[in-house]
Design an enzyme around this catalytic site. Structure first.
Site: not given
Ligand SMILES: *Cc1c(COP(=O)(O)O)cnc(C)c1O
Length: 339
Positions: A81, A183, A219
């Site tokens: 990721r 991210k 989200e």
């Molecule tokens: C990091 C994140 C998540 C959760 O991801 P995980 O890999 O399960 O920790 C979900 N939504 C957003 C916007 C994020 O930044």
């Protein structure tokens, strides 16, 4: 030798630990990387990370098992990721093996900060990549830093798992084909104001709808949404502006393979919440935050209960939590032991 830390008092707050990993990219390649004591980075005032948001990050936890072992949960998924995020903002790839090796080095160098089994506390790893070096125009940086630091953090639910309420935001965290699936820091800067408004209204956080039509759930703050239908299906939204949660994909696998449920990734309409008997938000921080109710246009839609966690949510939570702490057998390849 364990550190003098009251594990029961830990929240989610920065604490300087002993060593962090730093690797620099220059002239087309990453250097070997090293562990350093200094927690300050000296970077050019003109770094793209500071001006143009050319950066990304990851978050994953390190767990102590009953027999004292230390383990990582699916770090290869975080590495992949991170690379997707890097490509979206034109930063160089970080080899998966190098990413995992950096995490392992940081955990070993700070092993005394891994909380004991049974406290619910964990060691949180924060890997990130930032564009650095002298630069002025809007273009990819000449140099990059990859850093992994760690901080011990407390259990998300101190007094046991309890549902919380959310409100639908009028704001968007990302554009339809923007950077929602990466991210990258800008998405989080964009979420701070809507979060503040939600908290002022008395909610835990806000839920974002799809940025194009504002009809579909995307989200829940910085976590993904899932719902359990009245006929026991695990449903989660599908959209190019959702950040793909590793916890969510793990729960989908467990729902199917461990609990025998049907699993679907598809649209979740905010006008059709009646189809769910339970709902939750999922991510590394909490595993699952049960959703008591969702406020939309002045009405609170309650799922299972505002006070009690639904049975399927509880079962999903216990299964994944058990795998992460080594009490439930993990699917092949999910656990990396730090020896
Ligand atoms: C990091 C994140 C998540 C959760 O991801 P995980 O890999 O399960 O920790 C979900 N939504 C957003 C916007 C994020 O930044």
């Amino acid at each position: 030798m364990s550190k003098n830390i009251d594990w029961s008092k830990l929240g989610f707050a920065y604490m300087k630990t002993d060593l962090r990993y730093v690797s620099k990219w220059k002239d087309g390649k990453w250097d070997d990387g090293q562990l350093v004591e200094d927690n300050k980075l000296a970077i050019s005032e003109s770094s793209t990370a500071l001006h143009y948001g050319q950066q990304c990050f990851e978050g994953l936890k390190v767990y102590r098992t009953k027999d004292g072992k230390i383990q990582l949960f699916r770090p290869d998924e975080n590495a992949k990721r991170l690379n997707n995020s890097c490509r979206r903002v034109m930063m160089p790839d970080m080899p998966v093996e190098k990413f995992i090796d950096a995490c392992v080095q940081v955990v070993k160098a700070n092993a005394d900060y891994v909380p004991p089994y049974g406290t619910g506390a964990t060691l949180y790893l924060r890997p990130f990549v930032i564009g650095v070096g002298d630069n002025l125009g809007v273009k990819p940086a000449p140099e990059y830093l990859f850093v992994v630091f760690c901080v011990p953090v407390g259990p998300y639910f101190k007094g046991g798992m309890t549902p919380v309420n959310f409100t639908i935001s009028e704001y968007d965290r990302a554009a339809p084909y923007g950077t929602g699936a990466a991210k990258v820091g800008g998405n989080y800067a964009a979420s701070m104001y809507p979060h503040k408004l939600a908290v002022e209204k008395g909610y835990a956080d806000c839920i974002y709808l799809d940025p194009l039509t504002h009809t579909r759930i995307e989200e829940v703050g910085a976590a993904n949404f899932f719902g359990i239908t009245k006929d026991d299906k695990f449903i989660t939204p599908k959209s190019p502006s959702i950040l793909p949660s590793i916890t969510k994909y793990s729960l989908m696998y467990l729902a199917k393979e461990y609990l025998g449920m049907e699993v679907e990734e598809r649209d979740v309409l905010v006008d059709n919440l009646d189809e769910f008997k339970e709902a939750g938000a999922c991510g590394t921080a909490a595993v699952i935050t049960p959703i008591g109710g969702i406020e939309y246009k002045g009405k609170l839609h309650v799922f299972h209960s505002e006070k009690e966690v639904g049975p399927i949510t509880k079962k999903l939570y216990n299964t994944l939590y058990g795998i992460q702490f080594g009490d439930v057998e993990a699917p092949a390849g999910w656990i990396v032991e730090v020896k």
